[in-house]
Motif scaffolding. Structure first.
Motif, mmCIF file in Angstrom:
data_model
loop_
_atom_site.group_PDB
_atom_site.id
_atom_site.type_symbol
_atom_site.label_atom_id
_atom_site.label_comp_id
_atom_site.label_asym_id
_atom_site.label_seq_id
_atom_site.Cartn_x
_atom_site.Cartn_y
_atom_site.Cartn_z
ATOM 1 N N MET A 123 0.850 -1.199 0.000
ATOM 2 C CA MET A 123 0.000 0.000 0.000
ATOM 3 C C MET A 123 0.880 1.241 0.000
ATOM 4 S SD MET A 123 -2.907 1.178 2.768
ATOM 5 C CE MET A 123 -3.916 -0.280 2.503
ATOM 6 N N GLN A 124 0.575 2.182 -0.850
ATOM 7 C CA GLN A 124 1.375 3.396 -0.968
ATOM 8 C C GLN A 124 1.106 4.343 0.200
ATOM 9 O OE1 GLN A 124 0.864 5.179 -4.790
ATOM 10 N NE2 GLN A 124 1.347 3.298 -5.917
ATOM 11 N N PHE A 125 2.055 5.268 0.380
ATOM 12 C CA PHE A 125 1.965 6.187 1.519
ATOM 13 C C PHE A 125 0.633 6.930 1.549
ATOM 14 C CE2 PHE A 125 2.344 10.626 2.877
ATOM 15 C CZ PHE A 125 2.603 10.436 4.226
ATOM 16 N N HIS A 126 0.221 7.477 0.386
ATOM 17 C CA HIS A 126 -0.994 8.298 0.407
ATOM 18 C C HIS A 126 -2.226 7.458 0.740
ATOM 19 C CE1 HIS A 126 -0.683 6.972 -3.863
ATOM 20 N NE2 HIS A 126 -2.008 6.907 -3.776
ATOM 21 N N ASP A 127 -2.225 6.167 0.318
ATOM 22 C CA ASP A 127 -3.346 5.286 0.660
ATOM 23 C C ASP A 127 -3.359 4.995 2.164
ATOM 24 O OD1 ASP A 127 -4.230 5.009 -1.996
ATOM 25 O OD2 ASP A 127 -2.686 3.499 -2.383
ATOM 26 N N LYS A 128 -2.156 4.752 2.716
ATOM 27 C CA LYS A 128 -2.057 4.488 4.154
ATOM 28 C C LYS A 128 -2.559 5.677 4.963
ATOM 29 C CE LYS A 128 1.993 1.454 4.110
ATOM 30 N NZ LYS A 128 3.392 1.334 4.574
ATOM 31 N N LEU A 129 -2.132 6.861 4.531
ATOM 32 C CA LEU A 129 -2.503 8.068 5.263
ATOM 33 C C LEU A 129 -4.017 8.251 5.281
ATOM 34 C CD1 LEU A 129 -1.783 10.661 6.737
ATOM 35 C CD2 LEU A 129 -1.447 11.774 4.522
ATOM 36 N N GLN A 130 -4.642 8.073 4.137
ATOM 37 C CA GLN A 130 -6.086 8.232 4.062
ATOM 38 C C GLN A 130 -6.794 7.192 4.920
ATOM 39 O OE1 GLN A 130 -8.605 7.356 0.375
ATOM 40 N NE2 GLN A 130 -8.482 9.594 0.322
ATOM 41 N N TRP B 122 -1.071 15.308 0.132
ATOM 42 C CA TRP B 122 -0.425 14.090 0.618
ATOM 43 C C TRP B 122 -1.262 12.863 0.266
ATOM 44 C CZ3 TRP B 122 0.336 16.142 6.298
ATOM 45 C CH2 TRP B 122 1.254 17.207 6.290
ATOM 46 N N GLU B 123 -2.576 12.993 0.461
ATOM 47 C CA GLU B 123 -3.461 11.846 0.223
ATOM 48 C C GLU B 123 -3.673 11.585 -1.266
ATOM 49 O OE1 GLU B 123 -7.083 12.139 2.435
ATOM 50 O OE2 GLU B 123 -6.075 11.905 4.383
ATOM 51 N N TYR C 178 4.735 14.915 -0.399
ATOM 52 C CA TYR C 178 5.004 14.191 0.830
ATOM 53 C C TYR C 178 5.199 15.202 1.962
ATOM 54 C CZ TYR C 178 5.714 9.872 -1.781
ATOM 55 O OH TYR C 178 5.526 8.778 -2.571
ATOM 56 N N PRO C 179 4.785 14.853 3.167
ATOM 57 C CA PRO C 179 5.006 15.760 4.302
ATOM 58 C C PRO C 179 6.477 15.877 4.653
ATOM 59 C CG PRO C 179 4.105 13.665 5.053
ATOM 60 C CD PRO C 179 4.052 13.629 3.563
#
Length: 266
Positions: free
Chosen positions: A1-8, A35-36, A41-42
Motif C-alpha cells: 500500500m502506498q503512503f498516500h493510501d495508508k494516510l487516508q 499528501w493523500e 510528501y510531508p
C-alpha cells in the motif's frame, strides 16, 4: 500500500476529517489533500507527528509498494526523528487521547512560533483550558502575555481575575492594575486600593482620588485623611467610611463595603 493510501486509511480509522488532521498538524487542509493524492510528501517533522497521532512508526508509514519515496527517505526520517527528539531546541508531545477533538495534552516548545493547542497546552503560543506559554489564551492561562477567564502574566488579562505586572480584569492585582476591583501600586478601577489609587467610587491609598477617598493625600467628595504615624490607616474610622459609601452609593453590596474598610481603624 502506498503512503498516500495508508494516510487516508489511518485518518478515516481515527475518525478525522482532512480539516481535523490539518489542525492537529498545524498545516492547511490543502496540504493534507496533496499528501493523500500522492502529489506531495510531508516534511520530516510532520511525518513524525503523523506517526504519533496514528500510533505507528515512521518506517511503517513510508515503506510499501511502488510509488513510495526512496528507502533513503525512511532512513533520513528515522535519523532526523532521533535528532529532533534529543537535541533540546525543539520538543513536541501530543497525547493520543482527545476530548471534543482536542488532545488532552499538547506541548510544543522551541525556537520560533511553536503553537500548542489542547486541554493542557504548553508552548510558545498556547491555547487551551489550561494554557502555559509566552502568549497564552485559555480558561486558566499563565504567560508573558496571558488572556483568559483567569490570567497570570507579566501582562495578565482576565475576564474574572488577572494577576500580573500589568493586569486588566474584573478583579485585578498588579504593579499597574486596571479593572473593577483593583489592588496595585497604581490602581485604577471602580473600587481601588493602591499606593496611587483612582476610582469612580471608592479609593484607598497613599494618594487616593475618588468620590470616597481615603489616604495620606486625598481628593474627592468624601475625604478621609490618614494622619497615623505608622501610615496604616488606623486614624481613619471604618464606620465613618462605611457610612459615606452607603450615603454616596446606596445599594453597594456589603462585601464590597467590608473589603474597602476592613483594614481601617474602629
Amino acid at each position: 500500500m502506498q503512503f498516500h493510501d495508508k494516510l487516508q486509511k489511518l485518518r478515516k480509522e481515527k475518525g478525522l476529517s482532512q480539516e481535523g488532521l490539518a489542525e492537529l498538524l498545524d498545516v492547511s487542509r490543502q496540504a493534507v489533500s496533496k499528501w493523500e493524492s500522492g502529489l506531495a510528501y510531508p516534511e520530516t517533522d510532520k511525518l513524525i507527528a503523523l506517526s504519533e497521532i496514528f500510533g505507528v512508526t515512521v518506517d511503517s508509514l513510508l515503506k510499501g509498494g511502488g510509488g513510495e519515496p526512496p528507502p533513503s527517505m525512511a532512513a533520513e526520517a528515522a535519523s532526523r526523528e532521533a535528532h529532533w527528539r534529543t537535541r533540546g531546541s525543539i520538543y513536541e508531545y501530543k497525547s493520543k487521547r482527545t476530548f471534543y477533538g482536542l488532545p488532552l495534552v499538547h506541548i510544543h516548545i522551541g525556537f520560533g512560533a511553536k503553537k500548542a493547542k489542547g486541554i493542557l497546552a504548553v508552548g510558545n503560543l498556547a491555547q487551551g483550558v489550561l494554557a502555559i506559554g509566552l502568549l497564552s489564551t485559555g480558561l486558566l492561562s499563565f504567560g508573558l502575555l496571558s488572556l483568559g477567564v483567569i490570567g497570570f502574566g507579566v501582562l495578565g488579562i482576565g475576564l474574572l481575575l488577572a494577576i500580573g505586572s500589568i493586569s486588566v480584569g474584573t478583579f485585578s492585582i498588579g504593579a499597574v492594575a486596571l479593572g473593577i476591583y483593583t489592588i496595585g501600586a497604581v490602581s485604577v478601577g471602580v473600587y481601588s486600593i493602591g499606593a496611587v489609587a483612582a476610582a469612580s467610587r471608592v479609593a484607598v491609598g497613599d494618594r487616593a482620588y475618588a468620590p470616597v477617598a481615603v489616604g495620606r493625600v486625598v481628593k474627592g467628595v468624601w475625604e478621609f485623611l490618614d494622619t497615623s504615624a505608622e501610615r496604616d490607616f488606623s486614624a481613619v474610622s471604618a464606620e465613618d467610611v462605611k457610612r459615606a459609601i452607603q450615603i454616596e452609593f446606596p445599594g453597594t453590596r456589603d462585601w464590597i463595603v467590608t473589603w474597602m474598610t476592613w483594614f481601617l481603624g474602629p
